[in-house]
Write a protein that holds these residues in place. Structure first.
Motif, mmCIF file in Angstrom:
data_model
loop_
_atom_site.group_PDB
_atom_site.id
_atom_site.type_symbol
_atom_site.label_atom_id
_atom_site.label_comp_id
_atom_site.label_asym_id
_atom_site.label_seq_id
_atom_site.Cartn_x
_atom_site.Cartn_y
_atom_site.Cartn_z
ATOM 1 N N THR A 1 27.400 65.179 -40.649
ATOM 2 C CA THR A 1 26.972 65.452 -39.287
ATOM 3 C C THR A 1 27.771 64.540 -38.353
ATOM 4 O O THR A 1 28.408 63.595 -38.819
ATOM 5 C CB THR A 1 25.472 65.165 -39.120
ATOM 6 N N THR A 2 27.742 64.822 -37.070
ATOM 7 C CA THR A 2 28.507 63.984 -36.143
ATOM 8 C C THR A 2 27.987 62.557 -36.174
ATOM 9 O O THR A 2 26.786 62.324 -36.154
ATOM 10 C CB THR A 2 28.418 64.514 -34.702
ATOM 11 N N GLY A 3 28.919 61.621 -36.246
ATOM 12 C CA GLY A 3 28.554 60.208 -36.225
ATOM 13 C C GLY A 3 28.541 59.562 -37.596
ATOM 14 O O GLY A 3 28.552 58.345 -37.695
ATOM 15 N N VAL A 4 28.523 60.360 -38.661
ATOM 16 C CA VAL A 4 28.439 59.773 -39.998
ATOM 17 C C VAL A 4 29.785 59.181 -40.425
ATOM 18 O O VAL A 4 30.849 59.673 -40.046
ATOM 19 C CB VAL A 4 27.946 60.816 -41.032
ATOM 20 N N GLU A 5 29.704 58.071 -41.170
ATOM 21 C CA GLU A 5 30.924 57.438 -41.677
ATOM 22 C C GLU A 5 31.271 58.005 -43.038
ATOM 23 O O GLU A 5 30.411 58.116 -43.900
ATOM 24 C CB GLU A 5 30.686 55.932 -41.844
ATOM 25 N N VAL A 6 32.533 58.368 -43.231
ATOM 26 C CA VAL A 6 32.966 58.869 -44.536
ATOM 27 C C VAL A 6 34.178 58.087 -45.012
ATOM 28 O O VAL A 6 34.976 57.599 -44.220
ATOM 29 C CB VAL A 6 33.332 60.376 -44.501
ATOM 30 N N LYS A 7 34.267 57.957 -46.336
ATOM 31 C CA LYS A 7 35.396 57.250 -46.919
ATOM 32 C C LYS A 7 36.038 58.145 -47.968
ATOM 33 O O LYS A 7 35.337 58.759 -48.780
ATOM 34 C CB LYS A 7 34.887 55.968 -47.580
ATOM 35 N N VAL A 8 37.349 58.239 -47.934
ATOM 36 C CA VAL A 8 38.043 59.013 -48.960
ATOM 37 C C VAL A 8 38.126 58.158 -50.213
ATOM 38 O O VAL A 8 38.720 57.086 -50.198
ATOM 39 C CB VAL A 8 39.454 59.430 -48.502
ATOM 40 N N LYS A 9 37.477 58.607 -51.268
ATOM 41 C CA LYS A 9 37.342 57.741 -52.425
ATOM 42 C C LYS A 9 38.273 58.113 -53.573
ATOM 43 O O LYS A 9 38.958 57.273 -54.129
ATOM 44 C CB LYS A 9 35.895 57.801 -52.915
ATOM 45 N N LYS A 10 38.238 59.370 -53.960
ATOM 46 C CA LYS A 10 39.087 59.792 -55.074
ATOM 47 C C LYS A 10 39.741 61.113 -54.696
ATOM 48 O O LYS A 10 39.147 61.924 -53.994
ATOM 49 C CB LYS A 10 38.240 60.016 -56.333
ATOM 50 N N ILE A 11 40.949 61.298 -55.180
ATOM 51 C CA ILE A 11 41.607 62.578 -54.963
ATOM 52 C C ILE A 11 41.879 63.167 -56.340
ATOM 53 O O ILE A 11 42.326 62.468 -57.244
ATOM 54 C CB ILE A 11 42.919 62.398 -54.162
ATOM 55 N N ALA A 12 41.565 64.454 -56.501
ATOM 56 C CA ALA A 12 41.756 65.087 -57.804
ATOM 57 C C ALA A 12 43.221 64.979 -58.223
ATOM 58 O O ALA A 12 44.108 64.964 -57.367
ATOM 59 C CB ALA A 12 41.324 66.547 -57.743
ATOM 60 N N PRO A 13 43.491 64.887 -59.525
ATOM 61 C CA PRO A 13 44.858 64.694 -60.014
ATOM 62 C C PRO A 13 45.858 65.678 -59.430
ATOM 63 O O PRO A 13 47.023 65.343 -59.232
ATOM 64 C CB PRO A 13 44.727 64.899 -61.521
ATOM 65 N N LEU A 14 45.420 66.883 -59.123
ATOM 66 C CA LEU A 14 46.356 67.869 -58.588
ATOM 67 C C LEU A 14 46.365 67.881 -57.061
ATOM 68 O O LEU A 14 46.923 68.781 -56.445
ATOM 69 C CB LEU A 14 46.024 69.254 -59.138
ATOM 70 N N GLY A 15 45.701 66.891 -56.446
ATOM 71 C CA GLY A 15 45.769 66.762 -54.990
ATOM 72 C C GLY A 15 44.636 67.428 -54.240
ATOM 73 O O GLY A 15 44.473 67.238 -53.042
#
Lengths: 85, 659
Positions: free
Chosen positions: A43-57
């Protein structure tokens, strides 16, 4: 992929691993997909962090609200963010 | 009589709690969507009915199995709803709670995974949480079985707090909700749905309501659906800040494991190795030293029975029915029980550890290219145990096209009943390479699935863009108790099938083999009823066997009843055809002597990939929703299997020619 710095605006899909951002808007063509994303806590305002990316991107695993969510890049392109870190 | 419903997010431990409360053994796993249908039971020593519902994140359904839960809560109106909240991800879990609290049903929150809180150093002020939400809370651990008695007591005491219908939204939103409630005479839950303009409630949106909605959407700059979701989460964050303290930025074991298991270069090789190892272990290693052992035991048992019966003065046809029919047929199948134990054990560990969700995650991109979702992989892996639950698990795939393709492709994965077919041929023709041949057939199955989905997508489906939105659970150490129970249940089911379906089929096969159309006993098998039936259809299999074989033909057809029946039937036929009762004589007998490695591999392929057994066909019909689509699917599967079988025989024969 452009590399966003702190304070810059863009889409969730622009982030690299480890970056944290605040969601500023959601605009998905499919109402069902958008609803699901809202239900899962994007939702608007929430903090997100990119944690893992699948091996194929794709898909990408992001951390928000104390849990981890997998989501495809295509759907991340429809989420506006502002980079915090 | 009281009715209680268990509801909560996917993977929050509902089924574990259900099992504890009722004392039964429903399937548990560590991936979102283990429960796909609702299950009913009685709480131990009470007459309270309890219903286990599929996991949902919200009362706005997104997949077919989430619809089951929503419908139950809204239409069947249970007396009490137990809302299982995963205490370790409380923020997301309470989102559903805020919706449940808008209903008129009483809600108990079962704060699950209490044991994990300490490990993660999370502290929750339960008293405060209960006050802020105006609802009863019990702290439990479904894993360690704590807090269960308190929960049961609370349900029975009837002293559960009534829903307070707390005003959690901004005053301007609340004003409109009040207006809708007055205007339409509905409850708070319905008012919110009308406000959100949910499809099913569109008929209730009158002009005066629409005017108010338009006004507020203009001032918020986004629509009411988003306003509600935002404010729900704002309310939750507000509560969480007061009741929950948790340490920041801890690197968990899950993160460390994922560094390796989801590594860019290692993830797929590791996955391939794990899958190959499972089948190599089950068929190659364990198979090689158990099959002969069990086979020998069954053979000497058969000899002993024959001798005893002979001494008792039994006539020769009774001895033949029992030894050549029943013991031979049932024994041929039971042979493979040890291998299945290993297979089931490995699958159970995969399911409960949390690795399954990772597979879906990293293969999504590949599968998407072929018209499937990463989530399709879960039905495939479950299907390697049995296609029926595999086909049903396909419900977790959101997109309708992807789900249908997944359902049609799941039977391509060799299930445990097909394992005996593979093991029998691989063991007889490929000797020390039997493990390798088995693994090759499984990888072939994956290739066939990918090719089929491209074909199916192109010709039968429109191909809407889909998405993949899934929680990634943490790794868990599999519970030994559940794994053992799961494995023993499946093995018992297999043995039971041997004692019922296979037993009856064995008797029928023996009868059809021992008599001719004039019902004379003791005829040469070539003149039997079964042989004449087989000869009618033998042309179908000629291109992949290079031989007119009635025996192989009738055996393959029997695969429709149960796939392991193919093995059982071949054994009975070979046994009755030969005077000598040598166990290794199956492929030495006159009936099956023509098999060479090429035709063995081809025949194997046909049996693996053609129409599945009746049980799986029924599941396909239910899940595809129409008999017509079911027949299309069977035709597609069998046609493909036949073409592939013929090709394999051709190529195989060429290779044999040059070796």
């Amino acid at each position: 992929m452009k590399h966003l710095k702190k304070g810059q605006k863009g889409h969730l899909s622009d982030l690299t691993i480890g970056q944290i951002a605040r969601v500023t808007g959601l605009h998905n063509d499919s109402r069902a997909v958008r609803r699901r994303l809202l239900d899962m806590g994007i939702t608007t305002g929430v903090e997100v962090k990119v944690k893992k990316i699948a091996p194929l991107g794709d898909p990408v695993d992001i951390e928000l609200r104390g849990y981890e969510l997998c989501i495809r890049r295509k759907d991340m392109e429809n989420i506006d963010i502002e980079v915090i870190k | 009589m009281m009715k209680v419903a268990l509801i909560g997010n996917q993977n929050s431990g509902k089924t574990s709690l259900f099992n504890i409360l009722t004392g039964t053994n429903q399937k548990v796993g560590n991936w979102p969507g283990v429960t796909i249908e609702r299950k009913e039971g009685k709480i131990k020593d009470t007459d309270i009915t309890i219903v286990d519902l599929p996991g949902i994140y919200s009362l706005s359904p997104y997949t077919a199995e989430e619809e089951v839960s929503r419908q139950y809560i809204l239409e069947e109106k249970p007396d009490v709803v137990i809302n299982i909240v995963d205490a370790t991800s409380i923020e997301r879990s309470l989102y559903l709670t805020t919706q449940l609290l808008e209903l008129d049903t009483k809600v108990i929150i079962a704060l699950n995974m209490a044991d994990m809180l300490e490990k993660k150093q999370i502290r929750i002020d339960e008293q405060k949480l209960s006050e802020l939400l105006h609802t009863s809370i019990v702290r439990i651990s479904a894993l360690k079985q704590t807090g269960i008695d308190e929960l049961i007591q609370l349900i029975r005491s009837q002293s559960i707090l009534e829903n307070h219908h707390q005003k959690i939204y901004a005053p301007r939103v609340e004003d409109i909700l009040d207006y809708i409630m007055r205007h339409r005479g509905c409850n708070r839950f319905e008012a919110v749905k009308i406000f959100e303009k949910e499809e099913r409630y569109l008929g209730y949106v009158t002009d005066s309501i629409l005017y108010r909605i338009d006004q507020i959407e203009k001032s918020y700059q986004y629509d009411t659906e988003q306003i509600i979701a935002n404010e729900r989460y704002n309310f939750i964050t507000h509560i969480k800040n007061q009741c929950v303290t948790q340490p920041k930025n801890v690197v968990t074991i899950t993160d460390r494991l994922d560094k390796i298991l989801l590594n860019k270069w290692l993830a797929i090789p590791i996955f391939a190795c794990i899958m190959a190892l499972i089948y190599y272990l089950a068929v190659g290693v364990v198979g090689s030293w158990t099959v002969d052992l069990v086979d020998g035991a069954i053979h000497s048992f058969s000899g002993w029975v024959a001798e005893t019966l002979h001494h008792l003065g039994a006539s020769s046809w009774i001895i033949s029915l029992i030894c050549d029919g029943i013991i031979k047929g049932v024994g041929a199948v039971l042979n493979f029980a040890p291998q299945l134990v290993i297979l089931f054990l490995c699958i159970a560990i995969l399911e409960t550890s949390g690795y399954m969700s990772r597979i879906a995650f990293f293969l999504d991109k590949v599968f998407k290219k072929f018209g499937l979702s990463g989530k399709s992989l879960i039905p495939f892996i479950v299907g390697s145990g049995c296609s029926v639950p595999g086909i049903m698990t396909a419900r977790t795939v959101e997109d309708e096209d992807e789900r249908a393709i997944t359902i049609v492709c799941t039977p391509f994965i060799p299930c445990s009943a097909k394992l005996p077919i593979i093991a029998m041929f691989a063991g007889a023709f490929f000797d020390q390479y039997s493990g390798l041949i088995t693994v090759s057939l499984y990888f072939l199955a994956i290739v066939i699935i990918l090719i089929s989905s491209v074909i199916l997508k192109k010709f039968f489906f429109k191909g809407n863009p889909s998405s993949f939105i899934s929680e990634l659970p943490e790794y868990k150490l599999p519970s030994i108790k559940y794994v053992c129970r799961d494995v023993s249940e499946k093995v018992i089911a297999f043995i039971k099938r041997a004692g019922t379906v296979i037993l009856i089929c064995s008797i029928v096969v023996w009868f059809l083999l021992s008599f001719n159309w004039k019902l004379q006993y003791g005829v040469n098998v070539e003149d039997s009823i079964l042989a004449s039936i087989g000869n009618v259809f033998a042309w179908v299999f000629y291109p992949m066997l290079g031989e007119w074989s009635w025996g192989a033909t009738v055996s393959a057809i029997q695969g429709l009843v149960a796939k392991e029946q193919v093995v059982s039937s071949m054994n009975i036929i070979a046994g009755l055809a030969e005077e000598s009762q040598d166990v290794t004589a199956l492929f030495g007998s006159g009936v099956f002597g023509f098999f060479n490695p090429a035709s063995a591999y081809a025949f194997c392929m046909f049996n693996l990939f053609s129409a599945p057994c009746f049980g799986a066909i029924g599941a396909m019909r239910r899940e595809l929703g129409s008999t017509k689509r079911m027949f299309q699917a069977i035709l597609f599967q069998t046609g493909l299997a036949w073409i592939l079988g013929c090709l394999a025989f051709g190529v195989g024969s060429l290779i044999l020619h040059f070796i």
